[in-house]
Motif scaffolding. Structure first.
Motif, PDB file in Angstrom:
ATOM      1  N   ASN A 179      23.508  55.426  -6.184  1.00 47.61           N
ATOM      2  CA  ASN A 179      23.720  56.135  -4.920  1.00 47.61           C
ATOM      3  C   ASN A 179      22.531  57.040  -4.641  1.00 47.61           C
ATOM      4  N   ASN A 222      40.926  57.123   7.669  1.00 49.00           N
ATOM      5  CA  ASN A 222      39.649  57.625   7.157  1.00 49.00           C
ATOM      6  C   ASN A 222      38.522  56.944   7.921  1.00 49.00           C
ATOM      7  N   ASP A 277      34.539  46.267   4.855  1.00 49.51           N
ATOM      8  CA  ASP A 277      33.629  47.361   4.478  1.00 49.51           C
ATOM      9  C   ASP A 277      32.247  46.755   4.273  1.00 49.51           C
ATOM     10  N   THR A 324      31.835  53.728   4.220  1.00 54.17           N
ATOM     11  CA  THR A 324      30.853  54.487   3.432  1.00 54.17           C
ATOM     12  C   THR A 324      31.481  54.931   2.119  1.00 54.17           C
ATOM     13  N   GLN A 325      32.721  55.380   2.201  1.00 53.63           N
ATOM     14  CA  GLN A 325      33.425  55.828   0.989  1.00 53.63           C
ATOM     15  C   GLN A 325      33.563  54.686  -0.016  1.00 53.63           C
ATOM     16  N   ASP A 326      33.921  53.521   0.476  1.00 53.68           N
ATOM     17  CA  ASP A 326      34.077  52.362  -0.409  1.00 53.68           C
ATOM     18  C   ASP A 326      32.763  52.057  -1.119  1.00 53.68           C
ATOM     19  N   SER A 386      35.504  57.277   7.671  1.00 51.45           N
ATOM     20  CA  SER A 386      34.330  56.969   6.826  1.00 51.45           C
ATOM     21  C   SER A 386      34.691  55.978   5.728  1.00 51.45           C
ATOM     22  N   HIS A 387      35.739  55.182   5.949  1.00 52.22           N
ATOM     23  CA  HIS A 387      36.254  54.360   4.846  1.00 52.22           C
ATOM     24  C   HIS A 387      35.209  53.419   4.268  1.00 52.22           C
ATOM     25  N   TYR A 431      30.131  54.099  -1.602  1.00 56.09           N
ATOM     26  CA  TYR A 431      29.736  55.198  -2.495  1.00 56.09           C
ATOM     27  C   TYR A 431      30.568  55.166  -3.777  1.00 56.09           C
ATOM     28  N   ASP A 432      31.875  55.031  -3.608  1.00 63.14           N
ATOM     29  CA  ASP A 432      32.766  55.054  -4.778  1.00 63.14           C
ATOM     30  C   ASP A 432      32.529  53.852  -5.692  1.00 63.14           C
ATOM     31  N   SER A 433      32.279  52.688  -5.090  1.00 65.39           N
ATOM     32  CA  SER A 433      32.060  51.488  -5.913  1.00 65.39           C
ATOM     33  C   SER A 433      30.814  51.647  -6.763  1.00 65.39           C
TER      34      SER A 433
END
Ligand code: HEM
Length: 397
Positions: free
Chosen positions: A179, A115, A66, A120-122, A117-118, A124-126
């Motif tokens: 973010n 996923n 990621d 980007t998700q990682d 978008s994995h 954003y979530d982090s």
């Protein structure tokens, strides 16, 4: 300063004029809109300088886990210059504090397949969870007086600067701790550009950098419009004043009458001056291949630095790519020749320079009598032999 970099420390080509063709070869086939290995391997079969980049692309690091687990490299050589005017060549490197992690093929299929978008998700979530991604910034420097002392050209983007002789020096860090609120306004509309430098950092004669410093803003005027620097994502955050007044989509309200500089009606003055590296130039200006191409040594060293299982994965990815039915016998054997050091380059040393020649030129040359010479360690014969036996091909060159 904008460090518009890559997760690999080198690049495919060293001649910026080839960039549009390179991008076309890497992009989907214009007829089918499918990205195809035969087109990529065809184009790069003309460019052995790309071998080093392929030792990253076809290595495990070619598929990062990621964004948080990727290195970042400025790739190009810039110049650092101090107040006294002393210049050093510099390369910039980001290293993630959580380490580099990659996805091997089976995991990549699962993660990307469940996923898309994995990554980007990682990220954003982090950030949202307060687990802020952090990179340490390192530099490597070379005194320009030492530019000719290496068996490679330090301003050639297809080369790394060996860390054992040019160590990484820590100079800073970057933490992503917030973010963005709107992806389009704050991400899509950003215009990063390698030409944007700060006092103390300047360009170098790195030819690929020279082609990059104008092409990004050309594209951005087309992609975002001539006033793209007025967009909040790109505008300076400090008080600023320039005379960029007109053009499409000018949305800055201005009511002054003096839109030129300098003017005795306007108190605006120059910013503080800072030194830029002076240079005395002489010699011929010509379009020519660089003296120290040395295309094979660093790729071979990198391949040999891999553990055996990593070498096997690298070979398997090459076999897959070269097995594309539209890769011709000629192209296949060129790649095998590149990897198996069949195309020997010979370094001829004299007191001032290192010259490079192909073996054929050496046989016809008289220079051997005048110079001592040595055969350079090249890509990797065993790698080439493994590819050849899997693909049942003999090197052609
Ligand atoms: C001759 C060589 C190169 C040329 C002419 C070139 C040109 C360009 C252009 C025109 C763009 C689009 C810019 C935009 O629309 O905002 C771009 C994007 C980009 N290039 Fe290059 N490039 C070159 C080499 C490189 C290299 C060596 C790297 C990595 C070290 C690189 C990394 C990037 C990145 C990360 C972007 C995306 C930038 C963004 O989204 O703002 N390029 N390049």
């Amino acid at each position: 300063m904008d460090l518009v970099g890559n997760n690999f420390p080198v690049f495919f080509i060293r001649d910026g004029m080839k960039f549009p063709d390179m991008v076309h070869a890497l992009k989907p086939n214009p007829k089918s809109h499918i990205q195809e290995n035969w087109r990529i391997l065809d184009f790069f079969s003309h460019h052995p300088e790309s071998l080093h980049m392929f030792t990253f692309l076809f290595d495990d690091v070619g598929v990062p886990q990621d964004y948080r687990h990727m290195d970042g490299s400025g790739v190009n050589t810039y110049t650092l210059i101090n107040k006294a005017g002393k210049a050093h060549y510099v390369k910039f490197h980001w290293r993630p504090t959580c380490g580099v992690k990659c996805l091997l093929e089976d995991d990549a299929v699962k993660v990307g397949g469940s996923n898309h978008s994995h990554a980007t998700q990682d990220l954003y979530d982090s950030i949202a969870a307060g687990n802020y991604p952090e990179w340490k910034l390192y530099i490597q420097t070379i005194d320009p007086d030492h530019e000719d002392k290496f068996d490679f050209d330090p301003l050639d983007v297809t080369k790394t600067w060996p860390e054992d002789i040019l160590p990484l020096q820590p100079v800073g860090r970057m933490v992503l701790n917030k973010n963005i609120d709107n992806f389009f306004a704050e991400n899509e509309q950003i215009a990063f550009c390698p030409a944007i430098v700060v006092p103390g950092v300047y360009y170098s004669d790195d030819k690929l950098l020279q082609t990059r410093i104008f092409s990004y803003s050309d594209t951005q005027r087309h992609r975002l419009g001539p006033n793209y620097l007025q967009l909040p994502a790109n505008a300076p955050k400090c008080a600023h004043h320039n005379n960029h007044h007109e053009g499409f989509m000018n949305f800055m309200h201005r009511d002054e009458e003096i839109n030129y500089f300098p003017s005795r009606y306007d108190p605006v003055r120059h910013a503080e001056r800072f030194p830029i590296p002076p240079a005395i130039l002489n010699g011929r200006r010509e379009k020519a291949i660089i003296e120290k191409e040395n295309n094979f040594k660093q790729p071979g060293e990198r391949y040999r630095s891999f553990e055996p299982d990593r070498q096997d994965r690298f070979i398997r990815r090459w076999i897959d790519a070269l097995s594309d039915p539209r890769v011709t016998h000629e192209i296949r054997s060129i790649w095998i020749s590149y990897w198996s050091q069949v195309r020997l380059e010979v370094q001829i040393y004299n007191s001032r320079n290192i010259l490079f020649m192909n073996v054929e030129q050496i046989y016809t040359g008289f220079l051997i009598q005048c110079f001592s010479f040595c055969i350079v360690t090249q890509a990797d014969r065993s790698l080439g032999q493994k590819l050849a036996s899997h693909l049942n091909v003999r090197p052609s060159i």
